[in-house]
Design an enzyme around this catalytic site. Structure first.
Site, mmCIF file in Angstrom:
data_model
loop_
_atom_site.group_PDB
_atom_site.id
_atom_site.type_symbol
_atom_site.label_atom_id
_atom_site.label_comp_id
_atom_site.label_asym_id
_atom_site.label_seq_id
_atom_site.Cartn_x
_atom_site.Cartn_y
_atom_site.Cartn_z
ATOM 1 N N CYS A 1 1.025 -1.250 -0.002
ATOM 2 C CA CYS A 1 0.022 -0.082 -0.028
ATOM 3 C C CYS A 1 0.859 1.356 -0.040
ATOM 4 C CB CYS A 1 -0.920 0.036 1.288
ATOM 5 S SG CYS A 1 -1.919 -1.684 1.503
ATOM 6 N N ARG B 1 1.596 1.235 -5.926
ATOM 7 C CA ARG B 1 1.744 0.416 -4.938
ATOM 8 C C ARG B 1 0.260 -0.220 -4.586
ATOM 9 N NH1 ARG B 1 5.576 0.811 -0.690
ATOM 10 N NH2 ARG B 1 7.467 1.707 -1.100
ATOM 11 N N TRP C 1 -3.730 -1.751 -1.457
ATOM 12 C CA TRP C 1 -3.810 -3.292 -2.051
ATOM 13 C C TRP C 1 -4.490 -4.046 -1.138
ATOM 14 C CZ3 TRP C 1 -1.761 -8.021 -2.008
ATOM 15 C CH2 TRP C 1 -1.752 -8.743 -3.093
ATOM 16 N N ASN D 1 1.139 0.020 6.011
ATOM 17 C CA ASN D 1 1.347 -0.661 5.048
ATOM 18 C C ASN D 1 2.180 -1.902 5.678
ATOM 19 O OD1 ASN D 1 2.295 -1.870 2.425
ATOM 20 N ND2 ASN D 1 4.068 -0.220 2.284
ATOM 21 N N GLY D 2 1.722 -2.982 5.212
ATOM 22 C CA GLY D 2 2.238 -4.242 5.674
ATOM 23 C C GLY D 2 1.189 -5.315 6.430
ATOM 24 N N GLU E 1 8.961 -14.303 -20.094
ATOM 25 C CA GLU E 1 8.677 -12.968 -19.682
ATOM 26 C C GLU E 1 7.703 -12.734 -20.684
ATOM 27 O OE1 GLU E 1 9.023 -10.490 -17.871
ATOM 28 O OE2 GLU E 1 9.109 -8.676 -19.073
ATOM 29 N N LYS F 1 3.975 -11.427 -19.306
ATOM 30 C CA LYS F 1 3.473 -10.130 -19.741
ATOM 31 C C LYS F 1 1.984 -10.118 -20.211
ATOM 32 C CE LYS F 1 6.171 -8.123 -18.948
ATOM 33 N NZ LYS F 1 6.542 -7.701 -17.633
ATOM 34 N N GLU G 1 -0.545 -11.193 -17.392
ATOM 35 C CA GLU G 1 -0.854 -9.997 -16.330
ATOM 36 C C GLU G 1 -1.703 -9.008 -17.178
ATOM 37 O OE1 GLU G 1 3.688 -8.173 -16.061
ATOM 38 O OE2 GLU G 1 2.512 -7.989 -14.211
ATOM 39 N N HIS H 1 8.570 -33.284 -22.565
ATOM 40 C CA HIS H 1 8.485 -33.797 -21.310
ATOM 41 C C HIS H 1 7.233 -33.503 -20.598
ATOM 42 C CE1 HIS H 1 12.586 -34.879 -21.473
ATOM 43 N NE2 HIS H 1 12.954 -33.706 -21.979
ATOM 44 N N LYS I 1 2.223 -2.170 -8.742
ATOM 45 C CA LYS I 1 3.445 -2.203 -9.267
ATOM 46 C C LYS I 1 4.574 -2.843 -8.601
ATOM 47 C CE LYS I 1 6.387 -0.633 -12.557
ATOM 48 N NZ LYS I 1 6.593 -1.723 -13.288
#
Ligand code: M6R
Length: 607
Positions: free
Chosen positions: A2, A27, A74, A100-101, A480, A484, A487, A503, A602
């Protein structure tokens, strides 16, 4: 995850609070709120959703006062509801807290307080804090000692700021495992859960350390140890942070802007560091530890998400160019592993934000071990930048879209530079330098393909799944690329090394499960081609990224994207940009919120 802000001064607190929250939206952007004190009365504005909604809400029901706190959330404990939106208050609305936390023992505290007659309105862990402060205040009548007593009970991770109607002269802050910065202005003090919101107002910043409380007011700040209550002297440091070009220009969103900034990113990461004519790589940030580096025989790269994939590229680069054995680990695993480390091992953390909780914890684990801690960090002055013994900044500038793009490109560029710097008698040194110098122009060529890539991406956007494959340097890019697209478009995607297909993943392939294959020219050509044949034989559709439109791999594909040729170690700098454009346009086709995808933030500042 947050964002926290606080202000005490002579001006309207809400101006800094709202602007600061906007800066901190990376955040978390589930809900936002502010609380402002005016003549012993605290007023709040809160809303579910973005800070822009909070602005509207506040405009309709203005809050006035020159002391205040704010928060962008968040969600961890409790849904995205107004009742869970910070600031949280005690039962009598005398104490307001932003946090925050995670308070790990909040249930225990809640039970204790409930027995004392306290009631709770939210599902959050945070709400216990103002109530606990209230509980202690009843006994002492002193806000600082009540805050101190409350904070001493908390277990977990927190950055907290407390506003009290009993004290219009001070704000109170506490920190444990979650960063908090104080910016000292003239007759005013700014608080931020990092230095970014503060940076636009003052360069004089002090960072709280774990186990500290700060009492802040218009004259400055006083830091005390939470347990011993002894005062701690700490001077401000001057920080130079670019709080970011908030202007989108002609771009529709930050992700698009940042993808288009990748050529400039590579130039900026190389600027003053690569003297091509003299074949010299100068990395000022590593000079201090140059002697130590001579004795390093193993590097462990630790990072999360996109930075982890950049680390995987770094692994190949450092091994091939510098000849040093390298291992890449996810910070969330490294922090809990019982791994014996020798003093000749260096740990290199990679992070865009410099605030990722798992990466911070991973470095913390090394404290006192004598292990050399190196960093590749983008955000100057961030926690990780401060925790490392030495490092190299990415110089990519602030990255605002949740989906990281230009930071990956900058991190890989820095890895190339570090690999060259540590290289001893690498025979292809000049070939790499020469190729690196033209990478920015070649990325520009990739960007010119945007329309074609968008057309292909739109065709595939309505599939539920996607496989990304690549070998060697293309393998991390496949991972990557898959990250992308998942998300920002929410299409399920997996990245695999081409050699792994038989496999297991091959079982997924049919006409409805397409593959994005990275098959650029190198001595793995035939192997990549075999992978594609296997997919083709099972009616799998293939989008192939090639640098030669006549290559066998191109012939098997339904769609091809042709990018410029470069040497294999630098291919990720071009191929990643093509995958970014592909993911971006698939997400656009699906009407997604590109810069702020659902459920994400982010910077992942909690575990
Ligand atoms: O700030 P960091 O580089 O430490 O962040 C690591 C990851 O959280 C980050 O790369 C994340 O995976 C991005 N959203 C990916 O686009």
């Amino acid at each position: 995850m947050c964002g926290i802000v606080g202000y005490i001064g002579k001006n309207e607190a809400k101006d800094y609070l709202l602007d600061g929250l906007e800066t901190l939206e990376y955040r978390g952007y589930d809900s936002a709120g502010i609380a402002v004190l005016n003549k012993e009365k605290i007023s709040t504005a809160k809303t579910v959703g973005r800070v822009e909604h909070l602005r509207k809400e506040e405009a309709e029901r203005p809050v006035h006062g020159s002391v205040g706190i704010g928060h962008t959330r968040w969600a961890t404990h409790g849904g995205v509801l107004e009742r869970n939106t910070h600031p949280h208050h005690d039962k009598s609305k005398e104490f307001y807290v932003v946090h925050n936390g995670i308070i790990e023992n909040y249930e225990e505290i809640k039970e204790f307080l409930s027995k004392q007659g306290y009631e709770f309105y939210s599902d959050t862990d945070t709400e216990v804090v103002p109530n606990l402060v209230h509980f202690h205040y009843q006994k002492t009548g002193n806000v600082l000692s009540a805050f101190q007593a409350a904070v001493q009970t908390l277990r977990g991770a927190y950055a907290l700021v407390l506003l009290s109607s009993h004290d219009s002269e001070n704000l109170y802050a506490a920190k444990l495992s979650s960063p908090l910065a104080l910016g000292v202005g003239k007759d005013e003090l700014f608080i931020g859960s990092d230095a970014l919101p503060v940076a636009g107002h003052t360069q004089d910043v002090v960072f709280l350390e774990d186990g500290e409380i700060a009492v802040v007011n218009t004259e400055g700040y006083r830091i005390v140890d939470i347990t011993t209550k002894k005062s701690i002297e700490r001077a401000t440091e001057v920080i130079e942070i670019d709080s970011g070009d908030g202007d989108l220009g002609d771009f529709p969103d930050f992700m698009s802007k940042e993808i288009h900034e990748t050529p400039a990113t590579v130039r900026s990461a190389m600027l003053g560091r690569l003297r091509a004519d003299e074949q010299i790589v100068k990395l000022g940030g590593l000079e201090l530890v140059e002697d130590q580096l001579q004795f390093i025989d193993r590097i462990i790269i630790i990072a999360c998400g996109t930075s982890y994939y950049a680390g995987m590229v770094g692994e190949y680069l450092l091994e091939e160019i510098a000849g040093i054995p390298v291992e890449v680990q996810q910070a969330s695993e490294f922090r809990y592993r019982q791994e014996p480390l020798s003093r000749s091992t260096a740990v290199l953390v990679v992070s865009q934000s410099g605030e990722t909780a798992d990466s911070i914890a991973a470095l913390k684990k090394l404290e006192g071990s004598g292990i050399l801690k190196l960093g590749i960090v983008n955000a100057p002055g961030s926690t990780l930048a401060r925790m490392t013994d030495a490092g190299v900044y990415c110089h990519a500038g602030p990255e605002k879209a949740v989906a990281s793009t230009k930071a990956f490109v900058a991190q890989v560029t820095v890895f190339v530079l570090i690999a060259l710097k540590l290289a001893k008698n690498y025979p292809k040194f000049s070939e790499v330098v020469k190729a690196l110098n033209v990478i920015p122009q070649q990325i520009e060529e990739v960007l010119k393909l945007e329309k074609d890539i968008a057309k292909i991406a739109k065709e595939y956007a309505h599939h539920n799944d996607f496989l990304y494959i690549g070998r060697r340097y293309a393998y991390p890019v496949a991972m990557e690329g898959a990250l992308k697209i998942k998300e920002i478009s929410y299409i399920h995607a997996e990245g695999f090394a081409g050699g792994e297909m038989k496999h297991g993943p091959l079982a997924l392939i049919d006409e409805s499960f397409p593959t994005f294959a990275i098959a650029l020219s190198n001595d793995m050509d035939e192997k990549s081609f075999s992978n594609m044949q296997e997919i083709h034989a099972r009616n799998g559709k293939i989008v192939t990224l090639v640098d030669d439109k006549n290559s066998p791999s191109a012939k098997l594909a339904q769609d091809i994207i042709v990018i410029p040729k470069t040497i294999e170690p630098l291919q990720p700098l071009l191929s990643s940009v093509a995958t970014y454009l592909f993911a971006y346009h698939a997400a656009k086709e699906l009407g997604r919120d590109i810069d702020k995808p659902r459920n994400l933030a982010k910077s992942v500042t909690v575990e």
